[in-house]
Design a protein around this motif. Structure first.
Motif, short mmCIF file in Angstrom:
data_model
loop_
_atom_site.label_atom_id
_atom_site.label_comp_id
_atom_site.label_asym_id
_atom_site.label_seq_id
_atom_site.Cartn_x
_atom_site.Cartn_y
_atom_site.Cartn_z
N ALA A 27 20.69 11.95 -18.91
CA ALA A 27 20.91 13.23 -18.24
C ALA A 27 20.75 13.10 -16.73
N GLN A 28 19.92 12.17 -16.29
CA GLN A 28 19.70 11.98 -14.86
C GLN A 28 20.69 11.02 -14.23
N ASP A 29 21.53 10.39 -15.03
CA ASP A 29 22.52 9.43 -14.54
C ASP A 29 23.79 10.19 -14.15
N ASP A 30 24.13 10.19 -12.86
CA ASP A 30 25.26 10.99 -12.41
C ASP A 30 26.61 10.28 -12.54
N ARG A 31 26.61 9.10 -13.16
CA ARG A 31 27.87 8.40 -13.40
C ARG A 31 28.58 8.99 -14.63
N ASP A 32 29.83 8.62 -14.81
CA ASP A 32 30.57 9.03 -16.00
C ASP A 32 30.09 8.16 -17.16
N PRO A 124 27.87 3.31 -18.61
CA PRO A 124 28.55 3.95 -17.49
C PRO A 124 29.99 3.41 -17.40
#
Length: 220
Positions: A27-32, A124
């Motif tokens: 949830a904290q990973d802003d990658r796709d 990712p």
């Protein structure tokens, strides 16, 4: 996001002890992140413990958007060209049993009791192995232990999958080990290993229905 309905797999310790931390990290990973959330546990949704007859272990999902849909080695039915590992799987299957599915969508296998499980269930986009440190591997360990409650065929392609063999508790199992189907290693023992006929011979000798490896995903 709430877990999808994964049936009896939900009882694994992983979902109480490991999943909350992994979910928070994703949830904290802003990658796709691939595959989409709704498909992340597709392998467990499609093949329940009591129906699992064969386990094929992969590594992590395909990092190309539009490819991964939650089952190891499988791709969405409209994907062309196929990933090279899957092309090699189909090449060996053609040589082994003389037939292959018409697309790279392997859900037809899953519906016959073939659990297609990656050891890491997220990636990712464009970054293979980008989530290998999140702790997903504990799920594969526990799935192997649970499936070993009854005789099961295990197909372990490559050293990473073979390293998990210790989690298969002793039993009347079939364990097939060979090189990985990737272009880098397929010629070192994957080609010619005939895993598909070997599994079906084992199942037939046990009085069980064989796997229709050429079955299309749309077939019921």
């Amino acid at each position: 996001m709430a877990l999808p309905d994964i049936g009896a797999w939900r009882d694994l310790d992983f979902f109480a002890s490991d999943w909350p931390g992994i979910e928070a990290a994703i949830a904290q990973d802003d990658r796709d992140i691939l595959p989409p959330q709704v498909q992340r546990f597709a392998a467990l949704q499609l093949t329940q413990p009591e129906n699992t007859r064969v386990v094929i272990l992969g590594q992590d999902p395909y990092p190309t958007p539009g490819h991964a849909h939650g089952l190891a080695f499988s791709v969405e039915p409209d994907v062309t060209p196929l990933p090279r590992s899957l092309l090699n799987i189909f090449k060996e299957m053609q040589d082994d049993i003389g037939a292959v599915p018409t697309t790279g969508d392997l859900r037809g296998w899953a519906r016959q009791g073939v659990l297609l499980l990656n050891t890491v269930l997220s990636v990712p986009a464009g970054e293979a192995h980008g989530h290998k440190a999140l702790g997903w591997q504990a799920l594969a360990h526990q799935v192997l232990e649970k499936t070993a409650d009854k005789p099961t065929a295990y197909i372990l392609w490559g050293k990473p999958a073979q390293a998990l063999a210790d989690h298969i508790r002793p039993g009347d199992h079939l364990v097939i080990k060979s090189a990985h189907p990737s272009p880098l290693s397929a010629s070192r023992g994957f080609f010619g290993s005939k895993p598909f006929s070997a599994v079906n011979t084992w199942l037939k000798n046990r009085g069980e229905p064989v796997i229709d490896w050429a079955r299309n995903s749309e077939a019921e």
